[in-house]
Design a protein around this motif. Structure first.
Motif, PDB file in Angstrom:
ATOM      1  N   ALA A 168      -2.893  11.783  11.764  1.00  0.00           N
ATOM      2  CA  ALA A 168      -2.176  10.823  11.006  1.00  0.00           C
ATOM      3  C   ALA A 168      -0.592  11.034  10.843  1.00  0.00           C
ATOM      4  O   ALA A 168       0.180  10.012  11.042  1.00  0.00           O
ATOM      5  CB  ALA A 168      -2.731  10.581   9.483  1.00  0.00           C
ATOM      6  N   LEU A 169      -0.256  12.243  10.572  1.00  0.00           N
ATOM      7  CA  LEU A 169       1.357  12.422  10.587  1.00  0.00           C
ATOM      8  C   LEU A 169       1.942  12.224  11.678  1.00  0.00           C
ATOM      9  O   LEU A 169       2.966  11.568  11.888  1.00  0.00           O
ATOM     10  CB  LEU A 169       1.338  13.974  10.060  1.00  0.00           C
ATOM     11  CG  LEU A 169       2.877  14.148   9.885  1.00  0.00           C
ATOM     12  CD1 LEU A 169       3.648  13.349   8.753  1.00  0.00           C
ATOM     13  CD2 LEU A 169       3.417  15.641   9.306  1.00  0.00           C
ATOM     14  N   ALA A 229       6.867  -3.481   2.461  1.00  0.00           N
ATOM     15  CA  ALA A 229       7.318  -4.608   3.626  1.00  0.00           C
ATOM     16  C   ALA A 229       6.084  -4.475   4.685  1.00  0.00           C
ATOM     17  O   ALA A 229       5.412  -5.431   4.761  1.00  0.00           O
ATOM     18  CB  ALA A 229       8.334  -4.257   4.205  1.00  0.00           C
ATOM     19  N   ASP A 230       6.049  -3.452   5.344  1.00  0.00           N
ATOM     20  CA  ASP A 230       5.209  -3.370   6.786  1.00  0.00           C
ATOM     21  C   ASP A 230       3.771  -3.046   6.307  1.00  0.00           C
ATOM     22  O   ASP A 230       3.406  -2.205   7.147  1.00  0.00           O
ATOM     23  CB  ASP A 230       5.987  -2.672   7.815  1.00  0.00           C
ATOM     24  CG  ASP A 230       6.668  -1.502   7.064  1.00  0.00           C
ATOM     25  OD1 ASP A 230       7.849  -1.508   7.581  1.00  0.00           O
ATOM     26  OD2 ASP A 230       6.257  -0.896   6.462  1.00  0.00           O
ATOM     27  N   ASP A 232       0.527   4.002   0.579  1.00  0.00           N
ATOM     28  CA  ASP A 232       0.517   5.265   1.061  1.00  0.00           C
ATOM     29  C   ASP A 232      -0.562   6.220   1.157  1.00  0.00           C
ATOM     30  O   ASP A 232      -0.649   7.228   1.406  1.00  0.00           O
ATOM     31  CB  ASP A 232       1.892   6.049   0.467  1.00  0.00           C
ATOM     32  CG  ASP A 232       1.855   5.900  -1.039  1.00  0.00           C
ATOM     33  OD1 ASP A 232       3.123   5.954  -1.578  1.00  0.00           O
ATOM     34  OD2 ASP A 232       0.749   6.132  -1.803  1.00  0.00           O
ATOM     35  N   ALA A 233      -1.688   5.215   0.998  1.00  0.00           N
ATOM     36  CA  ALA A 233      -2.880   5.918   1.477  1.00  0.00           C
ATOM     37  C   ALA A 233      -3.646   5.688   2.709  1.00  0.00           C
ATOM     38  O   ALA A 233      -4.407   6.420   3.473  1.00  0.00           O
ATOM     39  CB  ALA A 233      -4.037   5.440   0.173  1.00  0.00           C
ATOM     40  N   ARG A 247       1.089   0.085  -4.426  1.00  0.00           N
ATOM     41  CA  ARG A 247       1.803   1.288  -3.808  1.00  0.00           C
ATOM     42  C   ARG A 247       0.985   2.308  -3.598  1.00  0.00           C
ATOM     43  O   ARG A 247       1.288   3.072  -2.295  1.00  0.00           O
ATOM     44  CB  ARG A 247       2.944   1.788  -4.750  1.00  0.00           C
ATOM     45  CG  ARG A 247       4.080   0.602  -5.017  1.00  0.00           C
ATOM     46  CD  ARG A 247       5.248   1.421  -5.472  1.00  0.00           C
ATOM     47  NE  ARG A 247       6.305   0.328  -5.838  1.00  0.00           N
ATOM     48  CZ  ARG A 247       6.335  -0.111  -7.090  1.00  0.00           C
ATOM     49  NH1 ARG A 247       5.432   0.413  -8.080  1.00  0.00           N
ATOM     50  NH2 ARG A 247       7.004  -1.008  -7.257  1.00  0.00           N
ATOM     51  N   ARG A 248       0.173   2.849  -4.507  1.00  0.00           N
ATOM     52  CA  ARG A 248      -0.876   3.740  -3.926  1.00  0.00           C
ATOM     53  C   ARG A 248      -1.712   3.537  -2.653  1.00  0.00           C
ATOM     54  O   ARG A 248      -1.777   4.391  -2.008  1.00  0.00           O
ATOM     55  CB  ARG A 248      -1.917   3.810  -5.134  1.00  0.00           C
ATOM     56  CG  ARG A 248      -1.301   4.493  -6.339  1.00  0.00           C
ATOM     57  CD  ARG A 248      -2.734   4.492  -7.363  1.00  0.00           C
ATOM     58  NE  ARG A 248      -3.883   5.078  -7.204  1.00  0.00           N
ATOM     59  CZ  ARG A 248      -3.850   6.391  -7.269  1.00  0.00           C
ATOM     60  NH1 ARG A 248      -2.805   7.211  -7.827  1.00  0.00           N
ATOM     61  NH2 ARG A 248      -4.938   6.975  -6.887  1.00  0.00           N
TER      62      ARG A 248
END
Lengths: 348, 348
Positions: free
Chosen positions: B62-63, B149-150, B123-124, B119-120
């Motif tokens: 993922a990173l 946004a994206d 970024d999950a 928000r959680r």
DNA sequence: GACATGAATGTGACCGGTCACACAAGGCGC
DNA sequence: GCGCCTTGTGTGACCGGTCACATTCATGTC
């Protein structure tokens, strides 16, 4: 506040560092509340963070720290009231602890299906909660340790048959006791015995609820009819109920859950047997509809969300050694008597 | 096969590389099925992978790739039958596509609560599906684009009031049409009008189901009673039903979902009004219990899991541009007539 | 036979964080 | 005035993959 809409790549700590005129490590320190950062510096960094709308990248954090702060819930179904409530309880507790919750549905109890799901779970999060009321869940709970050595696994299980099973990471409510109480309730009304429509047993032998029912019968010296094997659904209850309705000797039926009870009620109705005048029915779970059926359903209230929260708490304790591995959380279900249970008809 | 139990740190591609006597890049190529790897080399690498029990680290992937192959589902509740079924449909489709599914519960519709959850979610995973049948969901759907946004967002919504809403990434079943049909069904049985017990409307104005109901009344020239505001639960239906039961003019009631209908049935029973002889009741959703109530419930069958699958498909299409952004998937609910609806009583 | 071409493989940088350690400046003891 | 500890900060390597590019060798072309 950042007002530029087109934030291409989101800001990283190095971006923040540059903006604040410090090193990325200092930014890291500020983020993590490290003490030795001069207040003035901290302020500058915080300003930059706010300005750039920086959010710590969860993936990078996970890679570097080796922990993802995510747990996975494995379940055979998301739509059953009990399962869904447990899930909701887990999510609630996880959210409070800033963990994210992933979900995996076990479509069958087949070994490879289950294994695949466990593996997926293993590399999706750093802990696993298995709802193990059914064969698929039980298999997952059994095989998980073998499949992925160092993946902490917590099971939400029926009351274990044997003494608290050593120190297995399990949570449960005492549904054996609850079934015992419900059965006693029916017997105390005067029924000669109580028939049982079972949910699919999680173990090969018999479910905890069945055991509690059996125990109450035995203590009362009542005869023990063969449990009728049901499913989880009203349809299963209906089929079982149809069989029971045909037997005039049946005056009390305990059902493994409220959905089964609903099906049984329907079958009794179709057979022209009045509830509770001719037959008493009791369910399990106290699903939202139980109180509104006609007749309203006598049932056992289970604290599913509490169970879910306890499951998470237990897992959380394992993941962060700091947190105490809570004393095995067992809640006690409560019998709720409603219209569907009453004295048996006078002997004809 | 690896039999050593104590796999400390799991094997990485570099471990595999060393074992196979190649570079880590070659291992990467084998994993990803890159064509230009000599068969013999590939074999050796595969053997090493098998031997070490190597599994590609999802976090690192993922990173490096910037995409986590995870989607988050935001919902106000996991226990309602419809919501839970949608979730199950999403999970099913996601699993088939090798995506993992995260879940977030919106505990309130308050702006900051919702924002925090969005928000959680942002970024999950790399996509978001919002079940937007209620104010909390709607707010999440509305604010998500602004907050992150994206982040691709797909909404599971009621039938949009305005024309298909440009090209919003939404899926829905045509519940306006369904409500229309259910209402017509009741009218065609001879009822002068049909009362409506509404689920909480997602929009500020009125829900799609309400609109369909209204449309059918208007077309039939029937009077339009004020909709009774219900909740999602049997309790809400019961309260609404109690009010309606008190009005002798009420002979037909359409309910926003089956749980409400259950409460209404109960309230009518308590008021001594027979269903369907005196009052007809219809629900929405065809939840599992609908067919087993007494009387069994006339309702509108919704394909929730299909809806969930469609939602994922749509999001999947956005995430992997390759996949066509499916033509807006709209399924049509089906009226299921059962015992709870019938002709009105002869005029007294 | 020299050279462009492509297949097979390796090297280094990078994703965005964390950790271990180095280093400068300031305060204190003696 | 020297050593020493503490505080504040920076540098480099690392987590485990991917990507861009370099390299080697075999082949085909003229």
């Amino acid at each position: 506040m950042n007002v530029t809409g087109h934030t291409r790549r989101p800001a990283s700590i190095r971006d923040v560092a540059t903006a604040a005129g410090v090193s990325y490590q200092t930014v890291s320190r500020v983020i993590n509340g490290h003490p030795s950062v001069r207040p003035a510096t901290r302020e500058r960094v915080l300003a930059a963070i706010d300005d750039l709308g920086f959010r710590r990248n969860a993936t990078a954090l996970a890679l570097a720290s080796g922990r993802s702060r995510a747990v996975t819930v494995l379940t055979a179904n998301t739509t059953h009231y009990g399962y869904a409530s447990i899930l909701q309880g887990i999510e609630e507790a996880a959210r409070a602890a800033s963990y994210s919750v992933g979900i995996g549905v076990l479509e069958s109890a087949a070994e490879d299906t289950v294994a695949a799901e466990v593996r997926r779970a293993a590399d999706a999060g750093d802990g696993l909660i298995v709802i193990a009321y059914d064969p698929a869940g039980v298999r997952a709970l059994d095989t998980a340790p073998g499949l992925s050595a160092d993946l902490p696994v917590v099971g939400v299980v029926e009351t274990p048959a044997s003494p608290p099973g050593g120190d297995r990471p399990w949570v449960w409510t005492d549904d054996r006791e609850a079934a015992y109480q419900a059965t006693r309730h029916l017997l105390s009304l005067g029924h000669e015995t109580v028939h049982y429509v079972a949910i699919p047993s999680s173990t090969r032998r018999t479910s905890a609820r069945t055991t509690g029912w059996r125990q109450a019968l035995k203590e009362a010296g009542a005869s023990e009819p063969r449990p009728v094997q049901g499913s989880w659904s009203p349809a299963g209850g209906h089929a079982a109920g149809a069989r029971l309705a045909a037997d005039p000797a049946v005056t009390a039926v305990l059902c493994g859950n409220d959905d089964l009870a609903l099906g049984v009620l329907r079958a009794l109705h179709e057979a022209g047997r009045a509830v509770p005048d001719e037959v008493s029915v009791a369910g399990f779970d106290d699903a939202p509809h139980a109180a509104y059926l006609t007749p309203s359903l006598t049932t056992v209230r289970m604290d599913f969300t509490g169970l879910g929260r306890a499951a998470f708490a237990l897992l959380h304790g394992v993941l962060e050694k700091s947190a105490q591995v809570a004393p095995r959380p067992v809640s006690v279900p409560e019998l709720v008597v409603r219209e569907s249970s009453g004295p048996p008809p006078a002997r004809g």
